[in-house]
Design a protein around this motif. Structure first.
Motif, PDB file in Angstrom:
ATOM      1  N   GLU A  46       1.271  13.183   2.969  1.00  0.00           N
ATOM      2  CA  GLU A  46       1.040  13.854   1.689  1.00  0.00           C
ATOM      3  C   GLU A  46       1.680  13.094   0.524  1.00  0.00           C
ATOM      4  N   LEU A  47       2.375  12.020   0.813  1.00  0.00           N
ATOM      5  CA  LEU A  47       3.078  11.277  -0.235  1.00  0.00           C
ATOM      6  C   LEU A  47       2.116  10.759  -1.292  1.00  0.00           C
ATOM      7  N   ARG A  48       2.505  10.975  -2.533  1.00  0.00           N
ATOM      8  CA  ARG A  48       1.776  10.446  -3.690  1.00  0.00           C
ATOM      9  C   ARG A  48       2.604   9.399  -4.415  1.00  0.00           C
ATOM     10  N   VAL A  49       3.952   9.520  -4.346  1.00  0.00           N
ATOM     11  CA  VAL A  49       4.883   8.578  -4.971  1.00  0.00           C
ATOM     12  C   VAL A  49       5.923   8.179  -3.934  1.00  0.00           C
ATOM     13  N   ARG A  68      -3.044   9.126   0.352  1.00  0.00           N
ATOM     14  CA  ARG A  68      -2.916   9.800  -0.939  1.00  0.00           C
ATOM     15  C   ARG A  68      -1.945   9.084  -1.867  1.00  0.00           C
ATOM     16  N   LEU A  69      -1.313   8.036  -1.399  1.00  0.00           N
ATOM     17  CA  LEU A  69      -0.287   7.355  -2.191  1.00  0.00           C
ATOM     18  C   LEU A  69      -0.892   6.718  -3.431  1.00  0.00           C
ATOM     19  N   GLU A  70      -0.307   7.039  -4.594  1.00  0.00           N
ATOM     20  CA  GLU A  70      -0.787   6.527  -5.868  1.00  0.00           C
ATOM     21  C   GLU A  70       0.190   5.551  -6.523  1.00  0.00           C
ATOM     22  N   PHE A  71       1.494   5.738  -6.282  1.00  0.00           N
ATOM     23  CA  PHE A  71       2.516   4.909  -6.921  1.00  0.00           C
ATOM     24  C   PHE A  71       3.464   4.375  -5.849  1.00  0.00           C
ATOM     25  N   LEU A  72       3.586   3.049  -5.775  1.00  0.00           N
ATOM     26  CA  LEU A  72       4.479   2.421  -4.802  1.00  0.00           C
ATOM     27  C   LEU A  72       5.387   1.429  -5.521  1.00  0.00           C
ATOM     28  N   TYR A  73       6.695   1.639  -5.379  1.00  0.00           N
ATOM     29  CA  TYR A  73       7.705   0.795  -6.007  1.00  0.00           C
ATOM     30  C   TYR A  73       8.465   0.057  -4.906  1.00  0.00           C
ATOM     31  N   VAL A  74       8.323  -1.260  -4.874  1.00  0.00           N
ATOM     32  CA  VAL A  74       9.010  -2.084  -3.871  1.00  0.00           C
ATOM     33  C   VAL A  74       9.625  -3.309  -4.551  1.00  0.00           C
ATOM     34  N   SER A  75      10.357  -3.082  -5.633  1.00  0.00           N
ATOM     35  CA  SER A  75      10.968  -4.157  -6.413  1.00  0.00           C
ATOM     36  C   SER A  75      12.418  -4.386  -6.009  1.00  0.00           C
ATOM     37  N   SER A  90      -5.964   3.273  -0.154  1.00  0.00           N
ATOM     38  CA  SER A  90      -7.177   3.413  -0.963  1.00  0.00           C
ATOM     39  C   SER A  90      -6.989   4.196  -2.253  1.00  0.00           C
ATOM     40  N   SER A  91      -5.907   4.973  -2.393  1.00  0.00           N
ATOM     41  CA  SER A  91      -5.683   5.760  -3.608  1.00  0.00           C
ATOM     42  C   SER A  91      -4.677   5.106  -4.551  1.00  0.00           C
ATOM     43  N   LEU A  92      -4.144   3.944  -4.188  1.00  0.00           N
ATOM     44  CA  LEU A  92      -3.059   3.343  -4.964  1.00  0.00           C
ATOM     45  C   LEU A  92      -3.506   2.970  -6.372  1.00  0.00           C
ATOM     46  N   GLN A  93      -2.720   3.420  -7.357  1.00  0.00           N
ATOM     47  CA  GLN A  93      -2.988   3.117  -8.760  1.00  0.00           C
ATOM     48  C   GLN A  93      -1.955   2.178  -9.369  1.00  0.00           C
ATOM     49  N   TYR A  94      -0.739   2.192  -8.825  1.00  0.00           N
ATOM     50  CA  TYR A  94       0.343   1.357  -9.358  1.00  0.00           C
ATOM     51  C   TYR A  94       1.094   0.716  -8.206  1.00  0.00           C
TER      52      TYR A  94
END
Length: 240
Positions: A46-49, A68-75, A90-94
């Motif tokens: 269910e993760l979105r962020v 459902r993941l839309e935002f992924l931060y791996v910096s 497939s849902s990633l926006q950022y």
């Protein structure tokens, strides 16, 4: 939906109890001391962020099931590569993968049809895959502080691109394929290895509002630069 914020908690491992929180919508694990992550992280479907940034993490697990993941931060991690499985989100926006040791990025990211913003600055990239021209919805691409020598010719397909930042790379040839992009507004080419600008038609860069050419050795100014200025585009150059 539930949010779990464990950022800055000094974690060295994840408690198994988190695995049972299948309804979690946003998970923040940034600024910890994690060096590895359990495979079950990919079960939190269910993760979105998901924020994993700023810690000594050595690898990113398979997150393919996070549809459902839309935002992924791996910096700012200890990684030297991104897993090709990120191309299945497939849902990633950022996607923010800045300030790592990346020398290449997977071709599979070109499948991220919903990606709007991609940040890859502060790595060791010398080129990008041609498949990134397939990112039809991409609006912002940040590539500062790499060692990129040229852009793929397929970048003329990025018709939704608004912002492209290439400051402090190793470009030796001006990327003329960008001149045809109908929505490009900001183009930053500062501190590259360009020594001349090409001849382009006066209607090049039809939507450009800012062109930054500072810290380049450019002895001449072609007419299309003047056309941009007359159209209201702010052009910045180092005086010679």
């Amino acid at each position: 939906m539930p949010t779990v914020n464990l950022g800055g908690s000094g974690l060295r491992s994840l408690d198994e109890s988190l695995r049972e929180q299948r309804a979690v919508d946003e998970l923040y694990l940034h600024e910890n001391q994690l060096t590895e992550l359990p495979d079950w992280l990919g079960e939190l479907t269910e993760l979105r962020v998901l924020d994993l940034s700023h810690q000594p993490l050595k690898a990113i697990p398979d997150l393919s099931r996070l549809q459902r993941l839309e935002f992924l931060y791996v910096s700012d991690l200890a990684i030297t590569e991104l897993p090709s499985t990120l191309g299945n989100l497939s849902s990633l926006q950022y996607l923010g993968a800045t300030d790592n040791g990346l020398t290449s990025v997977p071709e599979s990211l070109g499948r991220l049809s919903k990606l709007i913003e991609l940040r890859l600055y502060g790595n060791r990239l010398t080129e990008l895959p041609t498949t990134y021209g397939d990112l039809a919805g991409l609006r912002e691409l940040h590539l500062d502080r790499n060692a990129i020598q040229r852009l793929p010719q397929t970048f003329d397909q990025l018709t939704e691109l608004r912002v492209l930042s290439l400051r402090a790379n190793a470009l030796v040839d001006f990327p003329t394929q960008l001149s045809r992009l109908p929505n490009l507004r900001h183009l930053d080419l500062r501190a590259n290895h360009l020594t001349q600008l090409p001849d382009l038609p006066p209607d090049a860069f039809p939507a450009l509002e800012k062109l930054d050419l500072r810290w380049l050795n450019l002895p001449t100014t072609p007419p299309w630069i003047h056309s941009l200025h007359h159209r209201g585009c702010a052009t910045y150059r180092t005086k010679t």
